[in-house]
Write a protein that holds these residues in place. Structure first.
Motif, mmCIF file in Angstrom:
data_model
loop_
_atom_site.group_PDB
_atom_site.id
_atom_site.type_symbol
_atom_site.label_atom_id
_atom_site.label_comp_id
_atom_site.label_asym_id
_atom_site.label_seq_id
_atom_site.Cartn_x
_atom_site.Cartn_y
_atom_site.Cartn_z
ATOM 1 N N MET A 46 -17.199 6.635 0.037
ATOM 2 C CA MET A 46 -17.177 5.637 1.185
ATOM 3 C C MET A 46 -17.086 4.601 0.652
ATOM 4 S SD MET A 46 -17.604 5.313 4.286
ATOM 5 C CE MET A 46 -17.804 4.285 5.678
ATOM 6 N N SER A 47 -17.475 4.196 -0.782
ATOM 7 C CA SER A 47 -17.423 2.778 -1.055
ATOM 8 C C SER A 47 -15.823 2.561 -1.296
ATOM 9 C CB SER A 47 -17.999 2.701 -2.451
ATOM 10 O OG SER A 47 -19.361 2.488 -2.353
ATOM 11 N N LEU A 48 -15.039 3.499 -1.664
ATOM 12 C CA LEU A 48 -13.581 3.511 -2.121
ATOM 13 C C LEU A 48 -12.725 3.181 -0.778
ATOM 14 C CD1 LEU A 48 -13.374 6.040 -5.123
ATOM 15 C CD2 LEU A 48 -12.766 3.588 -5.077
ATOM 16 N N TRP A 49 -12.943 4.355 0.170
ATOM 17 C CA TRP A 49 -12.512 4.214 1.443
ATOM 18 C C TRP A 49 -12.622 3.185 2.324
ATOM 19 C CZ3 TRP A 49 -13.632 5.131 6.485
ATOM 20 C CH2 TRP A 49 -12.420 5.376 7.417
ATOM 21 N N ALA A 50 -13.890 2.767 2.599
ATOM 22 C CA ALA A 50 -14.353 1.769 3.423
ATOM 23 C C ALA A 50 -13.726 0.467 2.513
ATOM 24 C CB ALA A 50 -15.950 1.725 3.596
ATOM 25 N N GLY A 51 -13.937 0.221 1.595
ATOM 26 C CA GLY A 51 -13.158 -1.006 0.734
ATOM 27 C C GLY A 51 -11.918 -1.295 1.072
ATOM 28 N N GLY A 52 -10.983 -0.221 0.912
ATOM 29 C CA GLY A 52 -9.631 -0.344 1.341
ATOM 30 C C GLY A 52 -9.528 -0.633 2.839
ATOM 31 N N LEU A 89 -11.401 -5.610 -6.640
ATOM 32 C CA LEU A 89 -10.745 -5.701 -5.617
ATOM 33 C C LEU A 89 -9.417 -5.001 -5.914
ATOM 34 C CD1 LEU A 89 -10.452 -6.770 -2.643
ATOM 35 C CD2 LEU A 89 -8.927 -8.776 -3.487
ATOM 36 N N TRP A 90 -8.697 -5.053 -7.036
ATOM 37 C CA TRP A 90 -7.426 -4.174 -7.607
ATOM 38 C C TRP A 90 -7.709 -2.747 -7.086
ATOM 39 C CZ3 TRP A 90 -8.328 -7.634 -12.131
ATOM 40 C CH2 TRP A 90 -9.468 -7.073 -12.974
ATOM 41 N N THR A 91 -8.926 -2.222 -7.556
ATOM 42 C CA THR A 91 -9.157 -0.814 -7.162
ATOM 43 C C THR A 91 -9.103 -0.664 -5.659
ATOM 44 O OG1 THR A 91 -10.839 -0.866 -8.928
ATOM 45 C CG2 THR A 91 -10.872 1.254 -7.499
ATOM 46 N N LEU A 92 -9.624 -1.304 -4.813
ATOM 47 C CA LEU A 92 -9.501 -1.326 -3.331
ATOM 48 C C LEU A 92 -8.224 -1.298 -2.787
ATOM 49 C CD1 LEU A 92 -12.807 -3.273 -2.455
ATOM 50 C CD2 LEU A 92 -12.859 -0.926 -3.020
ATOM 51 N N VAL A 93 -7.709 -2.202 -3.415
ATOM 52 C CA VAL A 93 -6.173 -2.373 -2.936
ATOM 53 C C VAL A 93 -5.266 -1.405 -3.302
ATOM 54 C CG1 VAL A 93 -4.221 -4.173 -3.382
ATOM 55 C CG2 VAL A 93 -6.386 -5.112 -3.300
ATOM 56 N N LEU A 94 -5.320 -0.723 -4.442
ATOM 57 C CA LEU A 94 -4.827 0.456 -4.792
ATOM 58 C C LEU A 94 -5.141 1.590 -3.733
ATOM 59 C CD1 LEU A 94 -4.683 0.251 -8.650
ATOM 60 C CD2 LEU A 94 -2.732 -0.016 -7.146
ATOM 61 N N PHE A 95 -6.313 1.759 -3.467
ATOM 62 C CA PHE A 95 -6.819 2.595 -2.421
ATOM 63 C C PHE A 95 -6.345 2.627 -0.924
ATOM 64 C CE2 PHE A 95 -9.817 5.951 -1.178
ATOM 65 C CZ PHE A 95 -9.928 6.794 -2.259
ATOM 66 N N THR A 96 -5.716 1.468 -0.393
ATOM 67 C CA THR A 96 -5.610 1.018 0.935
ATOM 68 C C THR A 96 -4.540 2.305 1.502
ATOM 69 O OG1 THR A 96 -3.808 -0.180 0.080
ATOM 70 C CG2 THR A 96 -5.824 -1.333 0.747
ATOM 71 N N PRO A 97 -3.639 2.936 0.563
ATOM 72 C CA PRO A 97 -2.817 3.914 1.283
ATOM 73 C C PRO A 97 -3.793 5.278 1.837
ATOM 74 C CG PRO A 97 -1.732 3.418 -0.781
ATOM 75 C CD PRO A 97 -2.949 2.620 -0.754
ATOM 76 N N LEU A 98 -4.708 5.452 0.816
ATOM 77 C CA LEU A 98 -5.612 6.538 1.501
ATOM 78 C C LEU A 98 -6.625 5.884 2.625
ATOM 79 C CD1 LEU A 98 -6.463 8.250 -1.623
ATOM 80 C CD2 LEU A 98 -5.103 9.404 0.013
ATOM 81 N N SER A 99 -6.977 4.690 2.413
ATOM 82 C CA SER A 99 -7.683 4.229 3.556
ATOM 83 C C SER A 99 -7.190 4.042 4.869
ATOM 84 C CB SER A 99 -8.261 2.797 3.357
ATOM 85 O OG SER A 99 -9.147 2.936 1.898
ATOM 86 N N ALA A 100 -5.846 4.093 4.913
ATOM 87 C CA ALA A 100 -5.216 3.801 6.235
ATOM 88 C C ALA A 100 -5.186 5.238 6.903
ATOM 89 C CB ALA A 100 -3.558 3.728 5.867
ATOM 90 N N LEU A 101 -5.427 6.414 6.333
ATOM 91 C CA LEU A 101 -5.610 7.651 6.884
ATOM 92 C C LEU A 101 -7.160 7.862 7.583
ATOM 93 C CD1 LEU A 101 -3.828 9.827 4.088
ATOM 94 C CD2 LEU A 101 -2.964 8.627 6.014
ATOM 95 N N ASP A 102 -7.132 9.007 8.289
ATOM 96 C CA ASP A 102 -8.475 9.476 8.549
ATOM 97 C C ASP A 102 -9.327 9.762 7.224
ATOM 98 O OD1 ASP A 102 -10.380 11.210 10.405
ATOM 99 O OD2 ASP A 102 -9.902 12.576 8.795
ATOM 100 N N SER A 103 -10.681 9.491 7.277
ATOM 101 C CA SER A 103 -11.412 9.356 6.391
ATOM 102 C C SER A 103 -11.589 11.011 5.709
ATOM 103 C CB SER A 103 -12.924 8.899 6.492
ATOM 104 O OG SER A 103 -13.559 9.759 7.396
ATOM 105 N N GLY A 104 -11.450 11.943 6.637
ATOM 106 C CA GLY A 104 -11.797 13.254 6.011
ATOM 107 C C GLY A 104 -10.684 13.739 5.353
ATOM 108 N N TRP A 105 -9.507 13.574 5.808
ATOM 109 C CA TRP A 105 -8.018 14.102 5.138
ATOM 110 C C TRP A 105 -7.915 13.096 3.849
ATOM 111 C CZ3 TRP A 105 -6.225 18.280 5.452
ATOM 112 C CH2 TRP A 105 -6.267 19.094 6.714
#
Length: 410
Positions: A46-52, A89-105
């Motif tokens: 959740m820290s990664l996905w919600a951060g993105g 923040l650079w970690t969260l920025v790199l994670f944004t493509p996944l954060s644009a998806l449904d959290s489960g997928w």
């Protein structure tokens, strides 16, 4: 009608790529279905996905007044880390493509990526970097051991980032062996995606590279860091200072003294004097490790990385069992350098048996004292075995060289 060999050769790689894609899609579906990926919003993932997600919606992930309500709004029951997001923040920025998806997928894809990077890392460590190529049966048991390692399973269960870090260090060693120093340094810089396991590793390896005049490696690392900092600064100017405030709050927590590190050992020695005892332990280990690495200039990159990694896992003030998945690097490299029977004895002991026994021991310890420091024995014994092999190997080479010199003199 038969298909000619040139046609088969022409279509071999596209067919393999297609099969790999189908396999990864099937793995993603299996992760979503059988590992219940939608539930990962209640775990470290959740820290990664919600951060993105926060970055995508122009929300400061380091603002404690916004961070906890955001997680709750996104459906998470996981409410630790109220000081703010612990990832840079650079970690969260790199994670944004996944954060644009449904959290489960997004979680299912993240798990598939982690599993694929683990398999790739074991292959590269054993086949490309190993001194002795394992048999098919040995490689299968190596791979199974890496996957069943408690640190690996905890990483996958929590959706942590450790297996990405494992692949980064492995690729660094591969590029160094291939004579591609700039690329090696560029890739290595990405360990800053989660810097806390590398509190000793990063400065020790950087100083070793500088003393070896590996300027192209240093230039590659500096370039990658500059790109990461510039890109993240454009997204949220000044984030580094607010993130550091979050890190300071986390590192000052008493949790540092219940972890499987030297700081946890210090608590077992003396609760009242734990900070001082821990500082002494860390200073001693850092001094000894630094002296050994810089005194023995014949050490190669694999050996220095192995020593620095196990040492760093011991001295960091913040590490959990999932960080122990990084021990796959020194232990696989060690496996390929030892005689088969000894290699299997160490691999079975440190990968198959010890982590699960210490997990049981840590559980017993937590029931008694509320601490789980017993698992420090895993990196501690790994460090001892890696150092002992390097020291003995160095002694054998020295004797062999002396013997050749005596023979030449005769």
């Amino acid at each position: 009608m038969t298909i000619s060999q040139p046609v088969l050769n022409r279509w071999r790689w596209p067919l393999l790529a297609l099969l790999l894609m189908v396999f990864l899609v099937a793995m993603t579906w299996a992760n979503y279905t059988y590992l219940h990926a939608p539930k990962y919003v209640h775990r470290d993932f959740m820290s990664l996905w919600a951060g993105g997600w926060a970055i995508l919606h122009d929300i400061d992930p380091y603002d404690p007044e916004l961070w906890r309500p955001l997680r709750l709004e996104l459906g998470s029951k996981w409410t630790t880390g109220d000081a703010g997001n612990a990832f840079p923040l650079w970690t969260l920025v790199l994670f944004t493509p996944l954060s644009a998806l449904d959290s489960g997928w997004a979680a299912a894809i993240w798990l598939t990526l982690s599993q694929a990077l683990l398999a790739l890392s074991v292959f590269l460590l054993a086949i490309v970097l190993g001194e002795r190529r394992p048999t098919v049966a040995e490689f299968a048991l190596l791979a199974f051991g890496a996957f069943q390692l408690r640190g690996t399973l905890v990483t996958l269960h929590n959706g942590q980032i450790t297996l990405v870090l494992l692949a980064i260090i492995t690729l660094f060693l591969v590029f160094m062996k291939q004579g591609r120093p700039f690329t090696a340094g560029f890739v290595l810089a990405f360990i800053v995606l989660k810097p806390n396991p590398f509190i000793l590793f990063a400065p020790l390896l950087a100083l070793w590279l500088l003393l070896r005049r590996q300027w192209r490696v240093v230039a590659g690392g500096g370039t990658a860091l500059a790109i990461l900092l510039a890109a993240s600064w454009l997204v949220l100017p000044g984030w580094l200072f607010t993130w550091q405030n979050v890190r300071d709050k986390l590192s000052s927590s008493v949790r540092s003294f219940i972890m499987p590190t030297l700081w946890g050992v210090a608590t077992e020695v003396s609760v009242d004097w734990a900070p001082l005892v821990g500082l002494i332990f860390v200073a001693l280990l850092t001094a000894v490790l630094g002296w050994y690495v810089f005194h023995h200039r014949e050490l190669d990159a694999n050996q220095v990385v192995s020593l620095a990694l196990v040492g760093s896992l011991l001295v960091t003030p913040y590490a959990w069992a999932y960080e122990h998945a990084l021990l796959i690097i020194p232990l696989v490299l060690l496996f390929t350098r030892l005689e088969r029977r000894l290699a299997w004895a160490i691999w079975l002991g440190l990968v198959y048996f010890l982590p699960w026994f210490m997990y049981w021991a840590a559980g017993q310890q937590q029931e008694r004292s509320g601490r789980g420091t017993a698992e420090v024995l895993i990196p501690l014994l790994s460090a001892a075995v890696v150092w002992l092999f390097i020291a003995l190997n160095r002694t054998e080479r020295s004797r062999a060289k002396h013997g050749h010199e005596v023979a030449a003199g005769l």
